[in-house]
Write a protein that holds these residues in place. Structure first.
Motif, short mmCIF file in Angstrom:
data_model
loop_
_atom_site.label_atom_id
_atom_site.label_comp_id
_atom_site.label_asym_id
_atom_site.label_seq_id
_atom_site.Cartn_x
_atom_site.Cartn_y
_atom_site.Cartn_z
N TYR A 25 38.85 33.50 41.38
CA TYR A 25 38.52 34.10 42.67
C TYR A 25 39.76 34.21 43.55
O TYR A 25 40.03 35.25 44.15
CB TYR A 25 37.45 33.26 43.37
CG TYR A 25 36.96 33.85 44.67
CD1 TYR A 25 35.91 34.75 44.70
CD2 TYR A 25 37.56 33.49 45.88
CE1 TYR A 25 35.46 35.30 45.89
CE2 TYR A 25 37.13 34.03 47.07
CZ TYR A 25 36.07 34.93 47.08
OH TYR A 25 35.64 35.48 48.27
N VAL A 26 40.54 33.13 43.60
CA VAL A 26 41.76 33.14 44.41
C VAL A 26 42.77 34.11 43.83
O VAL A 26 43.46 34.83 44.57
CB VAL A 26 42.35 31.71 44.49
CG1 VAL A 26 43.71 31.72 45.18
CG2 VAL A 26 41.40 30.79 45.24
N PHE A 27 42.88 34.17 42.51
CA PHE A 27 43.83 35.05 41.85
C PHE A 27 43.57 36.51 42.23
O PHE A 27 44.48 37.25 42.61
CB PHE A 27 43.73 34.87 40.34
CG PHE A 27 44.72 35.68 39.54
CD1 PHE A 27 45.98 35.17 39.28
CD2 PHE A 27 44.40 36.94 39.06
CE1 PHE A 27 46.90 35.90 38.54
CE2 PHE A 27 45.31 37.67 38.33
CZ PHE A 27 46.57 37.15 38.07
N GLY A 49 45.28 41.01 46.02
CA GLY A 49 44.88 42.24 46.69
C GLY A 49 44.00 43.16 45.88
O GLY A 49 43.69 44.27 46.33
N LEU A 50 43.56 42.73 44.71
CA LEU A 50 42.73 43.57 43.85
C LEU A 50 41.26 43.22 43.95
O LEU A 50 40.42 43.92 43.39
CB LEU A 50 43.19 43.44 42.39
CG LEU A 50 44.64 43.86 42.12
CD1 LEU A 50 45.02 43.51 40.69
CD2 LEU A 50 44.81 45.35 42.36
N GLY A 51 40.93 42.14 44.63
CA GLY A 51 39.54 41.70 44.70
C GLY A 51 39.21 40.81 43.53
O GLY A 51 39.84 40.89 42.46
N PRO A 52 38.22 39.92 43.68
CA PRO A 52 37.82 39.03 42.59
C PRO A 52 37.44 39.80 41.33
O PRO A 52 36.69 40.76 41.38
CB PRO A 52 36.62 38.28 43.18
CG PRO A 52 36.80 38.36 44.66
CD PRO A 52 37.45 39.70 44.91
N GLY A 53 37.98 39.38 40.21
CA GLY A 53 37.72 40.03 38.93
C GLY A 53 38.75 41.06 38.53
O GLY A 53 38.78 41.49 37.38
N GLY A 54 39.61 41.46 39.46
CA GLY A 54 40.61 42.47 39.16
C GLY A 54 41.79 41.91 38.39
O GLY A 54 41.97 40.69 38.30
N PRO A 55 42.59 42.80 37.80
CA PRO A 55 42.45 44.26 37.82
C PRO A 55 41.49 44.76 36.73
O PRO A 55 41.54 44.31 35.61
CB PRO A 55 43.89 44.73 37.51
CG PRO A 55 44.47 43.62 36.68
CD PRO A 55 43.85 42.35 37.18
N LEU A 67 32.19 33.97 38.07
CA LEU A 67 32.58 34.87 39.15
C LEU A 67 31.60 36.04 39.26
O LEU A 67 31.22 36.46 40.36
CB LEU A 67 33.99 35.40 38.90
CG LEU A 67 34.61 36.31 39.97
CD1 LEU A 67 34.59 35.63 41.34
CD2 LEU A 67 36.02 36.70 39.58
N SER A 68 31.16 36.56 38.13
CA SER A 68 30.16 37.62 38.13
C SER A 68 28.84 37.10 38.70
O SER A 68 28.15 37.82 39.45
CB SER A 68 29.95 38.15 36.71
OG SER A 68 28.95 39.14 36.67
N LEU A 69 28.49 35.86 38.37
CA LEU A 69 27.28 35.24 38.92
C LEU A 69 27.38 35.14 40.44
O LEU A 69 26.43 35.46 41.16
CB LEU A 69 27.11 33.86 38.29
CG LEU A 69 25.81 33.09 38.54
CD1 LEU A 69 25.62 32.06 37.43
CD2 LEU A 69 25.80 32.37 39.89
N TYR A 70 28.54 34.71 40.92
CA TYR A 70 28.76 34.59 42.37
C TYR A 70 28.61 35.95 43.07
O TYR A 70 27.99 36.05 44.13
CB TYR A 70 30.15 34.01 42.62
CG TYR A 70 30.60 34.08 44.06
CD1 TYR A 70 30.22 33.11 44.98
CD2 TYR A 70 31.39 35.14 44.51
CE1 TYR A 70 30.63 33.17 46.30
CE2 TYR A 70 31.80 35.21 45.83
CZ TYR A 70 31.42 34.23 46.72
OH TYR A 70 31.82 34.32 48.02
#
Length: 284
Positions: free
Chosen positions: A218-220, A225-231, A240-243
């Protein structure tokens, strides 16, 4: 005597678990009352959700790579720190400290280290005339960067390995020396069998932690600047998908179903490890 602990477990653990099990069979968006829809949430996740299987793939790759590397690294460092050298306590403290840092704080630091242009890692590679990859921007290198971040915090498993190594009787090494065993043979036939229960514990706990990977990812994504899960979903872990389903899209039913699928996966893998562990874990 156990009543306070039992009450806390019922109120804060078992109660929410049963509630989430019920919600996994409902359509619930927090605002409207839950509507029972049977197993549609599970069917949607397994057959139609575009983010479910990519998140499973990312989590599986991360677990398959980071857990073995973490075991090897922590055992190797523990072997070095088990030797009688000057400043032994200082070295043990240095290697253990990273595991005490909050994942959010260390994640921000690592994102700046991995910055494609201004990052410390690529600057050091440039000194050696190596073009460093765009770690945080590349779909190829984003997941390896997170694996490196995870390896940095192996302090807890290292301490557990160190405790196991200190329980190995010195007389066994003395007997192996008298028999002419080399250092490698002593490690293979004395050290590994006697620390195998510790290794099994670290394996199970490391696998569970890898499957629940969330905070660093999540922090990465957020800091880069790409949003959680990016790129491009390259770091979209299962948790993270669950969140995102629960607290961004408010699909609480889908999120609860994902939580129970994760629980069942962890249960199955742990049971499989317990069965396979009987073949290589020495408990005598």
């Amino acid at each position: 005597m156990v009543a306070p602990a039992a009450a806390g477990f019922l109120a804060f653990n078992l109660g929410p678990m049963l509630q989430s099990l019920y919600l996994s069979f409902t359509k619930y968006d927090v605002i409207s009352p839950p509507q029972f829809i049977g197993t549609r949430n599970y069917t949607y996740l397994l057959q139609r959700d575009p983010a479910f299987w990519p998140s499973v793939k990312v989590t599986a790759i991360y677990a398959a790579v980071s857990v073995p590397l973490g075991l090897i690294s922590s055992l190797g460092v523990a072997l070095l720190l088990n030797r009688k050298v000057r400043g032994q306590g200082v070295f043990r403290t240095i290697y253990f400290l990273p595991s005490l840092l909050p994942a959010a704080a260390s994640g921000v630091v690592w994102v700046f280290i991995f910055h494609p242009t201004f990052g410390l890692l690529n600057r050091m590679l440039a000194i050696a005339h190596i073009d460093g990859p765009a770690w945080t921007q590349s779909t190829t290198w984003a997941l390896p960067a997170l694996i490196i971040m995870g390896l940095w915090g192996f302090g807890q498993s290292m301490v557990i390995f160190l405790a196991g190594l200190q329980d190995v009787p010195p007389s066994l090494y003395e007997a192996a020396n008298l028999d002419g065993a080399s250092a490698l043979q002593q490690f293979r036939h004395v050290t590994l069998p006697l620390v195998s229960p510790v290794m099994f514990f670290n394996l199970v706990m490391g696998l569970i932690a890898a499957m629940k990977m969330f905070d660093s990812a999540y922090v990465f994504g957020s800091t880069s600047g790409l949003g959680p899960g990016g790129p491009a979903r390259a770091t979209l872990f299962y948790a993270l998908s669950l969140y995102q389903k629960a607290f961004q899209y408010f699909h609480m039913g889908l999120a609860s179903a994902m939580a129970w699928l994760l629980f069942m996966a962890i249960l199955v893998l742990t049971g499989l490890n317990l069965r396979l562990g009987k073949r290589w874990v020495h408990t005598e």
